[in-house]
Motif scaffolding. Structure first.
Motif, PDB file in Angstrom:
ATOM      1  N   ILE A 191       0.847  -1.200   0.000  1.00 26.19           N
ATOM      2  CA  ILE A 191       0.000   0.000   0.000  1.00 26.19           C
ATOM      3  C   ILE A 191       0.881   1.248   0.000  1.00 26.19           C
ATOM      4  O   ILE A 191       0.594   2.222  -0.706  1.00 26.19           O
ATOM      5  CB  ILE A 191      -0.990  -0.017   1.185  1.00 26.19           C
ATOM      6  N   VAL A 192       1.972   1.211   0.785  1.00 22.30           N
ATOM      7  CA  VAL A 192       2.938   2.318   0.724  1.00 22.30           C
ATOM      8  C   VAL A 192       3.426   2.475  -0.718  1.00 22.30           C
ATOM      9  O   VAL A 192       3.547   3.587  -1.246  1.00 22.30           O
ATOM     10  CB  VAL A 192       4.134   2.061   1.668  1.00 22.30           C
ATOM     11  N   LYS A 193       3.675   1.341  -1.365  1.00 18.54           N
ATOM     12  CA  LYS A 193       4.123   1.379  -2.766  1.00 18.54           C
ATOM     13  C   LYS A 193       3.126   2.138  -3.637  1.00 18.54           C
ATOM     14  O   LYS A 193       3.521   3.008  -4.422  1.00 18.54           O
ATOM     15  CB  LYS A 193       4.301  -0.054  -3.292  1.00 18.54           C
ATOM     16  N   TYR A 194       1.838   1.841  -3.513  1.00 19.35           N
ATOM     17  CA  TYR A 194       0.843   2.549  -4.335  1.00 19.35           C
ATOM     18  C   TYR A 194       0.890   4.056  -4.067  1.00 19.35           C
ATOM     19  O   TYR A 194       0.755   4.865  -4.978  1.00 19.35           O
ATOM     20  CB  TYR A 194      -0.574   2.044  -4.053  1.00 19.35           C
ATOM     21  N   GLY A 195       1.061   4.424  -2.809  1.00 22.15           N
ATOM     22  CA  GLY A 195       1.157   5.846  -2.492  1.00 22.15           C
ATOM     23  C   GLY A 195       2.357   6.470  -3.190  1.00 22.15           C
ATOM     24  O   GLY A 195       2.255   7.539  -3.791  1.00 22.15           O
ATOM     25  N   MET A 196       3.490   5.797  -3.116  1.00 16.29           N
ATOM     26  CA  MET A 196       4.715   6.336  -3.724  1.00 16.29           C
ATOM     27  C   MET A 196       4.598   6.444  -5.243  1.00 16.29           C
ATOM     28  O   MET A 196       5.074   7.398  -5.832  1.00 16.29           O
ATOM     29  CB  MET A 196       5.913   5.446  -3.369  1.00 16.29           C
ATOM     30  N   ILE A 197       3.988   5.456  -5.874  1.00  8.97           N
ATOM     31  CA  ILE A 197       4.023   5.465  -7.351  1.00  8.97           C
ATOM     32  C   ILE A 197       2.922   6.318  -7.963  1.00  8.97           C
ATOM     33  O   ILE A 197       3.079   6.840  -9.059  1.00  8.97           O
ATOM     34  CB  ILE A 197       3.982   4.030  -7.954  1.00  8.97           C
ATOM     35  N   LEU A 198       1.789   6.469  -7.268  1.00  9.81           N
ATOM     36  CA  LEU A 198       0.642   7.086  -7.927  1.00  9.81           C
ATOM     37  C   LEU A 198      -0.188   8.053  -7.100  1.00  9.81           C
ATOM     38  O   LEU A 198      -1.025   8.755  -7.650  1.00  9.81           O
ATOM     39  CB  LEU A 198      -0.321   5.974  -8.418  1.00  9.81           C
ATOM     40  N   ASP A 199      -0.027   8.076  -5.792  1.00  9.99           N
ATOM     41  CA  ASP A 199      -1.061   8.736  -5.002  1.00  9.99           C
ATOM     42  C   ASP A 199      -0.504   9.348  -3.706  1.00  9.99           C
ATOM     43  O   ASP A 199      -0.521   8.706  -2.652  1.00  9.99           O
ATOM     44  CB  ASP A 199      -2.152   7.697  -4.685  1.00  9.99           C
ATOM     45  N   GLY A 200      -0.048  10.596  -3.812  1.00  9.83           N
ATOM     46  CA  GLY A 200       0.455  11.298  -2.637  1.00  9.83           C
ATOM     47  C   GLY A 200      -0.540  11.323  -1.481  1.00  9.83           C
ATOM     48  O   GLY A 200      -0.168  11.061  -0.335  1.00  9.83           O
ATOM     49  N   PRO A 201      -1.838  11.627  -1.736  1.00 12.48           N
ATOM     50  CA  PRO A 201      -2.800  11.635  -0.630  1.00 12.48           C
ATOM     51  C   PRO A 201      -2.923  10.274   0.080  1.00 12.48           C
ATOM     52  O   PRO A 201      -3.118  10.228   1.296  1.00 12.48           O
ATOM     53  CB  PRO A 201      -4.117  12.020  -1.320  1.00 12.48           C
ATOM     54  N   LEU A 202      -2.788   9.177  -0.659  1.00 11.84           N
ATOM     55  CA  LEU A 202      -2.818   7.860  -0.007  1.00 11.84           C
ATOM     56  C   LEU A 202      -1.624   7.718   0.938  1.00 11.84           C
ATOM     57  O   LEU A 202      -1.756   7.224   2.061  1.00 11.84           O
ATOM     58  CB  LEU A 202      -2.798   6.739  -1.067  1.00 11.84           C
ATOM     59  N   PHE A 203      -0.475   8.183   0.491  1.00 12.04           N
ATOM     60  CA  PHE A 203       0.725   8.159   1.339  1.00 12.04           C
ATOM     61  C   PHE A 203       0.482   8.973   2.611  1.00 12.04           C
ATOM     62  O   PHE A 203       0.785   8.521   3.717  1.00 12.04           O
ATOM     63  CB  PHE A 203       1.911   8.722   0.542  1.00 12.04           C
TER      64      PHE A 203
END
Ligand code: NAD
Ligand code: ZN
Length: 365
Positions: A191-203
């Motif tokens: 999930i951290v990976k998804y934040g890093m690659i595509l989604d600052g708000p998720l991070f």
């Protein structure tokens, strides 16, 4: 706390489109879906032994109580079940039970069983319908979405397989209550990976809600799983069969992670743990190449640490890691290529990275 209302994430792949249902108790909707949406007359559940009771058993009873012929085939837990021998056993058992082309195969378990059951579904009777019921966080946010199915060879992971999209994915938050702590955290790394690659708000969401996430609160889990599935779906919709290169961004941290797993012996590091360290090294590498400032490296490091994920390389020697990375399928013509961050929420494939920079980034971890 009351359970959040189930939500649906669509995966739009033309005739292979499907829905991902995410919520507490969505397992109870599986039998109804199979009967009314799939018009199933035969269902074979392939289940990880650890989740046969209570999850697979309850789905089995629901299906049977609707008068649909159903069987459970149990698979031992662990990566070694993802083999051509196990697939062969399952083909034989399906045939002996009388499974026909119209059977629906349901995989209930983590990524191991999802990949294996999907491969069996893709190949039995030249392809049968398939439903994913992932029970690890990693499988819920990653392996159950996107249609990659397969088995390992003795010397190469995921070497034999297919793209075979499911008819639906059922993600039940309540099954995570029994997941061991390390497995849970391993899923958080993706999930951290998804934040890093595509989604600052998720991070940022991960940064702001760390304690509640580690406490596995349903509302947070649902948000994280939903966003991860949406992001993976976007990438898969753009590059279903890994042809355009777009899907490669999902491999952020993974060139190092695969090497860490191979060098330390599979199973020593859980996949998500290796991804955590892999992302730490990849961010350091990006910093050394002048692509990101130090504070991006630090924020990622702090988040992974707060999520209790590993960020140190222990005693893994660089030369062995390098040799393993060169064998990795992303090393094109001997050149090392990495997915590296441009900032939090955006990455890029970077070619021809000097080995000395990679070594420095590794030694720093
Ligand atoms: N197809 C893809 O796109 C894709 C993507 C990422 C990973 N994968 C594959 O996924 C596999 C790893 O998946 P994984 O991390 O889920 O491992 P796993 O399937 O081995 O599950 C981990 C452990 O958790 C246990 N378990 C599962 N659900 C449980 C629950 N609810 N309660 C208690 N125990 C439970 C399992 O028995 C197992 O011991 C690898 O083979 C990897 O190659 C595939
Ligand atoms: Zn991964």
């Amino acid at each position: 706390m009351t359970s959040p209302v189930p939500i649906v994430v669509p995966v739009r792949l033309g005739p292979r489109s499907y829905e991902i249902r995410i919520g507490s108790g969505v397992l109870e909707g599986v039998a109804e879906f199979l009967q009314s949406k799939c018009a199933a007359t035969q269902v074979v559940i392939i289940a990880d032994r650890n989740v046969r009771e209570p999850y697979a058993a309850s789905v089995f009873h629901d299906i049977q109580s609707r008068g649909v012929a159903c069987e459970i085939l149990e698979v031992p837990s662990g990566e070694s079940s993802k083999s051509i021998d196990m697939a062969g056993d399952l083909w034989e058992q399906l045939c002996a039970w009388g499974a026909e082309r119209h059977v629906v195969v349901a995989g209930i378990g983590g990524g191991v069983v999802g990949d294996l059951a999907g491969f069996v579904a893709a190949s039995y009777a030249r392809g049968t319908r398939f439903v994913q019921i992932p029970t690890t966080l990693l499988a819920q946010v990653d392996s159950s979405v996107g249609g990659k199915v397969g088995v390992n060879l003795s010397t190469a992971k995921n070497m034999v397989g297919a793209f075979w999209q499911p008819a639906a994915v059922f993600i039940d938050l309540s099954v995570l209550s029994t997941l061991p702590e390390r497995e849970f955290r391993s899923g958080l790394a993706e999930i951290v990976k998804y934040g890093m690659i595509l989604d600052g708000p998720l991070f940022e969401y991960l940064e702001q809600n760390t304690a509640d996430i580690l406490a596995r609160e349903d509302a947070h889990l649902q948000h994280l799983i939903r966003r991860s599935c949406e992001l993976k779906a976007i990438v898969v919709e753009e590059d279903e069969r890994e042809e355009s290169g777009r899907r490669a961004i999902l491999n952020y941290g993974h060139t190092f992670a695969h090497a860490i797993e191979a060098v330390s012996g599979y199973g020593h590091w859980l996949h998500g743990e290796a991804v955590s360290l892999g992302m730490v090294v990849a961010a350091r590498l990006a910093e050394r190449l002048g692509r990101i400032p130090a504070d991006v490296v630090q924020r990622q490091h702090a988040l992974l640490t707060n999520l209790k994920l590993p960020v140190e390389k222990e005693d893994l020697p660089f030369d062995k890691i390098l040799a393993a990375m060169r064998r990795d399928k992303k090393a094109a013509g001997g050149q090392l290529r990495f997915i590296l961050p441009n900032r939090i929420g955006a990455v890029e494939l970077v070619d021809q990275v000097p080995i000395e920079k990679v070594r420095e980034a590794w030694e720093q971890a």
